[in-house]
Design an enzyme around this catalytic site. Structure first.
Site, PDB file in Angstrom:
ATOM      1  N   ALA A   1       0.799  -1.237   0.000  1.00  0.00           N
ATOM      2  CA  ALA A   1       0.000   0.000   0.000  1.00  0.00           C
ATOM      3  C   ALA A   1       0.834   1.290   0.000  1.00  0.00           C
ATOM      4  CB  ALA A   1      -1.002   0.037   1.143  1.00  0.00           C
ATOM      5  N   ALA A   2       2.154   1.180  -0.160  1.00  0.00           N
ATOM      6  CA  ALA A   2       2.953   2.416  -0.266  1.00  0.00           C
ATOM      7  C   ALA A   2       2.494   3.210  -1.497  1.00  0.00           C
ATOM      8  CB  ALA A   2       4.440   2.097  -0.354  1.00  0.00           C
ATOM      9  N   GLY A   3       2.253   2.494  -2.597  1.00  0.00           N
ATOM     10  CA  GLY A   3       1.792   3.157  -3.819  1.00  0.00           C
ATOM     11  C   GLY A   3       0.393   3.738  -3.647  1.00  0.00           C
ATOM     12  N   ASP A   4      -0.454   3.061  -2.887  1.00  0.00           N
ATOM     13  CA  ASP A   4      -1.809   3.580  -2.635  1.00  0.00           C
ATOM     14  C   ASP A   4      -1.739   4.827  -1.759  1.00  0.00           C
ATOM     15  OD1 ASP A   4      -2.838   1.462  -4.082  1.00  0.00           O
ATOM     16  OD2 ASP A   4      -3.119   0.191  -2.322  1.00  0.00           O
TER      17      ASP A   4
HETATM   18  P1  ADP Z   1       4.121   0.466  -5.103  1.00  0.00           P
HETATM   19  O1  ADP Z   1       3.637   0.186  -3.723  1.00  0.00           O
HETATM   20  O2  ADP Z   1       3.004   0.836  -6.046  1.00  0.00           O
HETATM   21  O3  ADP Z   1       5.065  -0.545  -5.666  1.00  0.00           O
HETATM   22  P2  ADP Z   1       6.423   2.114  -4.467  1.00  0.00           P
HETATM   23  O4  ADP Z   1       7.008   0.936  -3.789  1.00  0.00           O
HETATM   24  O5  ADP Z   1       7.201   2.752  -5.565  1.00  0.00           O
HETATM   25  O6  ADP Z   1       4.946   1.846  -4.992  1.00  0.00           O
HETATM   26  O7  ADP Z   1       6.155   3.195  -3.317  1.00  0.00           O
HETATM   27  C1  ADP Z   1       5.442   4.397  -3.519  1.00  0.00           C
HETATM   28  C2  ADP Z   1       6.185   5.536  -2.874  1.00  0.00           C
HETATM   29  O8  ADP Z   1       6.313   5.275  -1.469  1.00  0.00           O
HETATM   30  C3  ADP Z   1       7.609   5.730  -3.390  1.00  0.00           C
HETATM   31  O9  ADP Z   1       7.611   6.614  -4.497  1.00  0.00           O
HETATM   32  C4  ADP Z   1       8.307   6.316  -2.178  1.00  0.00           C
HETATM   33  O10 ADP Z   1       8.117   7.711  -2.128  1.00  0.00           O
HETATM   34  C5  ADP Z   1       7.582   5.679  -0.999  1.00  0.00           C
HETATM   35  N1  ADP Z   1       8.329   4.493  -0.522  1.00  0.00           N
HETATM   36  C6  ADP Z   1       8.094   3.193  -0.809  1.00  0.00           C
HETATM   37  N2  ADP Z   1       9.019   2.389  -0.202  1.00  0.00           N
HETATM   38  C7  ADP Z   1       9.839   3.201   0.488  1.00  0.00           C
HETATM   39  C8  ADP Z   1      10.987   3.010   1.311  1.00  0.00           C
HETATM   40  N3  ADP Z   1      11.471   1.783   1.548  1.00  0.00           N
HETATM   41  N4  ADP Z   1      11.589   4.105   1.853  1.00  0.00           N
HETATM   42  C9  ADP Z   1      11.119   5.349   1.625  1.00  0.00           C
HETATM   43  N5  ADP Z   1      10.036   5.601   0.849  1.00  0.00           N
HETATM   44  C10 ADP Z   1       9.393   4.558   0.280  1.00  0.00           C
END
Ligand code: ADP
Length: 330
Positions: free
Chosen positions: A273-276
């Site tokens: 859910a980081a992307g969400d």
């Molecule tokens: P998804 O969940 O769709 O694969 P990402 O992994 O690229 O998307 O994460 C979305 C955003 O969350 C990234 O652009 C970044 O800003 C933040 N993010 C994700 N993982 C990390 C991390 N390990 N450390 C810092 N920021 C993170």
């Protein structure tokens, strides 16, 4: 060089004036069965997992919750089944102050279900059974026409039928409503529909690296490749592109220039859910301040916060928490 995408139409978007901003999320609502395991099972492998939990999820619902917690006034358009999970899924959204009058019940149908495996490293693998999400139709969208036309931002993903997404985009375009597309999940086989220019006719597309690679058919790893993918997606019709690259932050392409938007340093425990979190926070901040670069920075903070906590919706930060992290880099 400024690339002019094929079929590019200059379409004015209305000034966003609502406070809090009105965000309409069209998308999936799922129950997630989350399994914590030492590693993601490989084909043929059987693993014993330490724990499993049932939690509310779905890309659409997650992004609606992310936007609501980030400070938006959120309306959800979607479908649930008529099973035991349905009431729980809707009540969960309502608890977040999300307007669910356009979440319909589908008779003789199961609610969407996702099996989420989370490894100790924080990596995840997800299998989704669409259920009622696959029944979200253009007629459902037409019924909610007025709410879409009155929104500041329409936020869509691809976990519901593409025709339905296109129907909502058409209404938004006609009303000058800004559209953000998170092109996830991106089908492995690229169906003909993905070559439809109309799907990319959005104000901002925000894929992660693997989605950008699937959509462009090229590797998306190095900074040069990421910029080339952004240019290619712009060429397909997206006015602006933000490619998220996990712990490396994000790259914003505005059609004229690209900018790397630095990540926030956190200890990642579960990137689900980081992307969400990124998409929901981005929609709210962009609507509020009309500053896309700063909105991506704010969204990076929301994404980092989500990566630093376990779970999908439980990991989504509240406005104050996102702001506190975001201000560490201001
Ligand atoms: P998804 O969940 O769709 O694969 P990402 O992994 O690229 O998307 O994460 C979305 C955003 O969350 C990234 O652009 C970044 O800003 C933040 N993010 C994700 N993982 C990390 C991390 N390990 N450390 C810092 N920021 C993170």
């Amino acid at each position: 060089m400024v690339l002019v995408p094929r079929g590019y139409k200059v379409r004015p978007v209305k000034k966003m004036t609502h406070s809090p901003p009105r965000i309409v999320v069209l998308g999936s609502i799922n129950l997630d069965l989350v399994i914590r395991c030492a590693s993601i099972p490989r084909p043929g492998e059987t693993l014993l997992a330490a724990a499993a939990a049932e939690v509310c999820g779905g890309k659409g619902a997650n992004q609606a919750v992310a936007a609501a917690r980030a400070g938006g006034s959120v309306t959800m358009i979607g479908r649930v089944g008529d099973d035991a999970f349905a009431g729980r899924l809707v009540a969960n959204l309502e608890r977040e102050n999300i307007d669910c009058q356009w979440v319909r019940t589908t008779s003789q149908c199961a609610s969407g279900l996702a099996i989420v495996s989370v490894a100790q490293t924080g990596e995840n693998a997800i299998t989704v059974v669409s259920g009622a999400n696959a029944r979200l139709s253009a007629a459902d969208v037409a019924a909610a026409q007025d709410v879409i036309a009155a929104a500041d931002v329409l936020l869509v993903q691809w976990e519901v039928p593409l025709d339905t997404v296109l129907a909502a985009m058409k209404i938004a375009h006609a009303a000058g409503v800004r559209i953000i597309l998170d092109p996830a999940p991106t089908p492995k086989q690229r169906p003909a529909a993905l070559f439809d220019a109309a799907l990319f006719d959005v104000d901002l597309i925000c894929p992660n690296e693997s989605e950008a690679a699937a959509l462009t058919g090229s590797a998306v790893e190095t900074p040069e490749q990421i910029e080339a993918a952004a240019a290619a997606l712009h060429h397909k019709g997206a006015r602006q592109v933000a490619i998220t690259v996990g712990r490396r932050g994000a790259m914003l392409w505005t059609g004229e220039k690209s900018a790397w938007v630095e990540p926030f340093s956190v200890t990642a425990v579960d990137t689900t859910a980081a992307g969400d979190a990124f998409a929901g926070a981005l929609a709210v901040f962009w609507a509020e301040q009309d500053d896309l670069l700063e909105a991506v920075r704010f969204a990076n903070a929301a994404g980092a916060l989500a990566a630093s906590r376990r779970g999908a919706q439980p990991s989504l930060g509240a406005r104050g928490e996102i702001e506190t992290l975001w201000k560490t880099k201001k």
